[in-house]
Design an enzyme around this catalytic site. Structure first.
Site, PDB file in Angstrom:
ATOM      1  N   GLY A 128      76.254 -25.614  34.879  1.00 58.97           N
ATOM      2  CA  GLY A 128      76.379 -26.456  36.069  1.00 58.97           C
ATOM      3  C   GLY A 128      75.046 -26.834  36.672  1.00 58.97           C
ATOM      4  O   GLY A 128      73.994 -26.363  36.245  1.00 58.97           O
ATOM      5  N   ASP A 164      66.627 -19.736  41.160  1.00 59.77           N
ATOM      6  CA  ASP A 164      66.322 -20.019  42.564  1.00 59.77           C
ATOM      7  C   ASP A 164      66.621 -21.429  43.054  1.00 59.77           C
ATOM      8  O   ASP A 164      66.379 -21.763  44.209  1.00 59.77           O
ATOM      9  CB  ASP A 164      64.853 -19.689  42.838  1.00 59.77           C
ATOM     10  CG  ASP A 164      63.923 -20.518  41.952  1.00 59.77           C
ATOM     11  OD1 ASP A 164      64.408 -21.395  41.215  1.00 59.77           O
ATOM     12  OD2 ASP A 164      62.704 -20.274  41.991  1.00 59.77           O
ATOM     13  N   ASP A 319      74.732 -29.108  27.114  1.00 57.17           N
ATOM     14  CA  ASP A 319      74.610 -29.460  28.537  1.00 57.17           C
ATOM     15  C   ASP A 319      73.468 -30.441  28.768  1.00 57.17           C
ATOM     16  O   ASP A 319      73.355 -31.008  29.853  1.00 57.17           O
ATOM     17  CB  ASP A 319      74.407 -28.206  29.402  1.00 57.17           C
ATOM     18  CG  ASP A 319      73.179 -27.414  28.985  1.00 57.17           C
ATOM     19  OD1 ASP A 319      73.123 -26.985  27.822  1.00 57.17           O
ATOM     20  OD2 ASP A 319      72.281 -27.240  29.814  1.00 57.17           O
ATOM     21  N   ASN A 320      72.637 -30.638  27.758  1.00 57.69           N
ATOM     22  CA  ASN A 320      71.554 -31.608  27.862  1.00 57.69           C
ATOM     23  C   ASN A 320      71.828 -32.828  26.996  1.00 57.69           C
ATOM     24  O   ASN A 320      70.902 -33.508  26.559  1.00 57.69           O
ATOM     25  CB  ASN A 320      70.221 -30.969  27.465  1.00 57.69           C
ATOM     26  CG  ASN A 320      69.812 -29.851  28.402  1.00 57.69           C
ATOM     27  OD1 ASN A 320      70.332 -29.759  29.514  1.00 57.69           O
ATOM     28  ND2 ASN A 320      68.904 -29.000  27.975  1.00 57.69           N
ATOM     29  N   ASP A 329      67.506 -34.390  31.035  1.00 59.93           N
ATOM     30  CA  ASP A 329      67.011 -33.024  31.196  1.00 59.93           C
ATOM     31  C   ASP A 329      65.719 -32.785  30.439  1.00 59.93           C
ATOM     32  O   ASP A 329      65.718 -32.295  29.305  1.00 59.93           O
ATOM     33  CB  ASP A 329      68.074 -31.998  30.767  1.00 59.93           C
ATOM     34  CG  ASP A 329      69.001 -31.712  31.929  1.00 59.93           C
ATOM     35  OD1 ASP A 329      69.061 -32.542  32.854  1.00 59.93           O
ATOM     36  OD2 ASP A 329      69.663 -30.667  31.916  1.00 59.93           O
TER      37      ASP A 329
HETATM   38  P1  AMP Z   1      68.120 -26.486  31.391  1.00 59.56           P
HETATM   39  O1  AMP Z   1      67.529 -25.540  30.406  1.00 59.56           O
HETATM   40  O2  AMP Z   1      67.123 -27.098  32.329  1.00 59.56           O
HETATM   41  O3  AMP Z   1      69.023 -27.468  30.779  1.00 59.56           O
HETATM   42  O4  AMP Z   1      69.019 -25.566  32.361  1.00 59.56           O
HETATM   43  C1  AMP Z   1      70.108 -24.825  31.917  1.00 59.56           C
HETATM   44  C2  AMP Z   1      70.905 -24.366  33.109  1.00 59.56           C
HETATM   45  O5  AMP Z   1      70.120 -23.531  33.959  1.00 59.56           O
HETATM   46  C3  AMP Z   1      71.426 -25.473  33.993  1.00 59.56           C
HETATM   47  O6  AMP Z   1      72.676 -25.093  34.468  1.00 59.56           O
HETATM   48  C4  AMP Z   1      70.407 -25.532  35.103  1.00 59.56           C
HETATM   49  O7  AMP Z   1      70.944 -26.064  36.284  1.00 59.56           O
HETATM   50  C5  AMP Z   1      70.074 -24.055  35.275  1.00 59.56           C
HETATM   51  N1  AMP Z   1      68.750 -23.837  35.840  1.00 59.56           N
HETATM   52  C6  AMP Z   1      67.545 -23.988  35.237  1.00 59.56           C
HETATM   53  N2  AMP Z   1      66.546 -23.680  36.062  1.00 59.56           N
HETATM   54  C7  AMP Z   1      67.094 -23.319  37.242  1.00 59.56           C
HETATM   55  C8  AMP Z   1      66.593 -22.886  38.508  1.00 59.56           C
HETATM   56  N3  AMP Z   1      65.296 -22.755  38.741  1.00 59.56           N
HETATM   57  N4  AMP Z   1      67.500 -22.616  39.468  1.00 59.56           N
HETATM   58  C9  AMP Z   1      68.810 -22.726  39.266  1.00 59.56           C
HETATM   59  N5  AMP Z   1      69.349 -23.128  38.097  1.00 59.56           N
HETATM   60  C10 AMP Z   1      68.514 -23.420  37.089  1.00 59.56           C
HETATM   61 MG    MG Z   2      70.284 -28.821  31.429  1.00 54.81          MG
END
Ligand code: AMP
Ligand code: MG
Length: 608
Positions: A128, A164, A319-320, A329
């Site tokens: 999410g 965070d 998710d990306n 992303d």
């Molecule tokens: P990503 O690797 O950027 O595609 O992120 C994977 C998941 O981790 C997604 O659900 C992002 O919203 C969550 N996420 C990544 N970094 C953070 C962060 N600093 N705080 C909260 N959620 C994060």
């Molecule tokens: Mg993502």
């Protein structure tokens, strides 16, 4: 063209109006009244989103705005210095809310999307929008394109899990610049409106770092992971709602989706071999099959662009992967420097799962997960609207038939994916080489041989195409001249240690140039060469934001307090085909020139 301030921008909330909210906070007011920390993190079921207000930085600095984004969103550039604009993109103000009054049930109120995903091939459960919060949708009155504006890094949501909700300066600069750069290269992508820094904020990563917020926008933020999550929970209802929403609201209606694949039609537009679809399956391509095919076709085109411009996403989890076929992303992404098919920008991807050469097959892998989520709808054929099926699902006695039909159709769509990818890739490569068509033999003799040569001689991918856009056929009309011109493609500090002898390198490039020249003369027999040059320079960028350039900018902004440099690089990213940008001439030359030897093929960690 009429433009607006951010306050006056026409706004909607179709996403929250049409899709199911988090049952625990079903209205804007119920979320708004709650203490922010009580909203989550937690598991959220049977929902597409949760209402959640941004938690922006108290003090911040607006340091970057994309002029192209302002235009596309119909925002008046003279209003970006207003408190309204700065506070909105910094997550301090909810512009759609009358201060002090309780939001009504149909209010346009910020939300975070619920989704899951497969990460590095493994099911990862609920993910999410952990640090993204959407503010509203806005439709450009001229182009009629509707965008959803969201903030990345504006605080925790129910989907933040252990993290965070923040974003750091370095990754925010990278996302801001690359989103707009890809768009300028015509590569389908999510976009960036603004970059806001919070230099005083302390965000914990490997070290403490300052924070930032990117205001970003896209026609849709739905991902394959959005469908993965309800599927993992057997939540058929939510899948169907999401699919209907995607077709009706994202793609503009069922009638806009591709027509049935006709098994008699073997034209390149579908490219599906005749016997892939047989009998029943062919006749039972219902509207969900057409939705699936639309998503597949868009992703095929996107990844063809990535391959043709040597862009790597670096973390192609489901998710990306956007259902609109947008680059989305931006973590450890990169443009290739020297051409190396095994390159991955992701320092942690030891298996090279997301390496450049694997992107087309990984995107298909992700699309098969989507096929599985939509499988029941796809396989249900003409029965997709029967009450019993809608309410109770598949009856045992036609389960086999349904599964078989879904499998056949997903497989056929796989053929379509390949065909669309190939057609698009050939179109782009022909254009980059300045050829009007892709003739028999071009693929092997020109594209493949060029790529093999670049790899073997360790030459820069994107620079090669730009350099080609200045070479006239006269300059390469003899073997001697071709060997001379070959040197243009070398790095200034000479050939790499694995590239072999210089004489052999010149010979290899000369051979390629000879074949290339023949094809150019065939396609452009009666046209002045200036016309070909102009066509080539309009598709072969002089500037792409390489990792080393982004690193330099991050260093200068974060450590040295510079700001103007962001405006200069943004201008270059927005106009990548220009010769010059009237910024700092020395800097422009450096950023468009040779990548310094020890800064080639850099990698980043996933931490952002
Ligand atoms: P990503 O690797 O950027 O595609 O992120 C994977 C998941 O981790 C997604 O659900 C992002 O919203 C969550 N996420 C990544 N970094 C953070 C962060 N600093 N705080 C909260 N959620 C994060
Ligand atoms: Mg993502």
């Amino acid at each position: 063209m009429s433009t607006f301030s951010i306050r006056d921008l026409p706004k909607t909330n179709t996403f929250t109006q049409k899709l199911p909210p988090d049952p625990q906070y079903p209205t804007p007011a119920s979320s708004h009244k709650e203490e922010r920390s009580k909203l989550g993190p937690r598991l959220v079921r049977e929902a597409a989103y949760t209402y959640v207000r941004p938690d922006g930085f108290e003090k911040s600095e607006l340091v970057g705005v994309s002029a192209t984004a302002l235009k596309d969103l119909a925002i008046d550039p003279s209003t970006i210095e207003s408190e309204d604009f700065k506070d909105t993109v910094a997550g301090r103000k909810i512009i759609t809310l009358d201060n002090g009054t309780e939001p009504k049930d149909d209010a346009i109120y910020p939300w975070a999307q619920c989704y899951g995903g497969y990460q590095f091939g493994q099911w990862a459960g609920q993910l999410g929008d952990g640090r993204a919060i959407s503010l509203f949708e806005t439709t450009n009155p001229e182009t009629k394109v509707r965008y959803e504006l969201q903030l990345k890094g504006a605080g925790k949501t129910p989907y933040s899990r252990f993290a965070d909700g923040r974003a750091v300066v370095r990754s925010s600069i990278r996302e801001f610049v690359v989103s707009e750069a890809l768009n300028a290269l015509r590569i389908p992508t999510t976009r960036a409106l603004s970059l806001t820094l919070a230099p005083q904020a302390r965000v914990r990563r490997e070290t403490m770092e300052p924070g930032a917020i990117v205001a970003r926008f896209a026609q849709s933020w739905l991902r394959i992971g959005t469908f993965d999550l309800p599927r993992s929970r057997g939540d058929r209802d939510t899948i169907r709602k999401l699919a209907d929403y995607a077709a009706e609201e994202v793609f503009g209606g069922w009638d806009k989706l591709p027509g049935k694949i006709d098994s008699n039609d073997t034209t390149p537009s579908t490219g599906v071999p005749k016997d892939e679809l047989q009998g029943e399956a062919e006749h039972q391509q219902n509207r969900y099959t057409r939705l699936y095919r639309e998503i597949v076709r868009r992703n095929a085109k996107m990844v063809a662009y990535w391959q043709a411009y040597a862009f790597t996403n670096g973390v192609l989890n489901t998710d990306n992967t956007s259902i609109m076929g947008l680059s989305i992303d931006f973590g450890p992404f990169a443009f290739l420097d020297n051409f190396d098919p095994n390159y991955t920008p992701n320092h942690d991807d030891h298996m090279l799962r997301y390496a450049y050469k694997n992107q087309p097959s990984i995107i298909w892998w992700n699309l098969v997960r989507l096929g599985e989520s939509l499988g029941e709808l796809i396989g249900s054929g003409d029965r997709c609207d029967e009450e019993e099926f809608v309410k109770e699902g598949v009856r045992k006695d036609w389960a086999d038939e349904l599964v078989k039909r879904a499998e056949t159709l997903i497989e056929a769509t796989g053929e379509e994916y390949k065909a669309v990818f190939m057609a698009e890739y050939k179109r782009l490569m022909s254009a980059r080489l300045g050829l009007k068509q892709c003739k028999e033999g071009d693929f092997e003799n020109l594209y493949s041989e060029l790529l093999d040569t670049l790899e073997a001689l360790e030459l820069d991918f994107n620079h090669t195409f730009r350099k080609l856009s200045y070479i006239s056929t006269d300059q390469i009309d003899s073997e001697e001249k071709r060997k001379e011109v070959a040197g243009t493609f070398f790095h200034h500090d000479g050939l790499g240690s694995l590239a072999g002898s210089e004489a052999d390198a010149r010979q290899r490039i000369a051979n390629w140039l000879a074949a290339y020249r023949t094809r150019v003369l065939e396609d452009w027999a009666d046209s002045p060469e200036e016309e070909r040059f102009a066509a080539m320079r309009s598709v072969n960028p002089k500037f792409v934001p390489r990792s080393w350039v982004l690193d330099e900018i991050i260093e200068r902004v974060e450590k040295k307090g510079e700001r103007e440099v962001l405006g200069r690089v943004t201008k270059m990213a927005l106009n990548p085909f220009e010769e010059k940008w009237d910024g700092d001439a020395e800097e422009e030359k450096r950023w468009c020139g040779d990548v310094p030897r020890y800064q080639r093929a850099m990698q980043c960690s996933c931490s952002s």
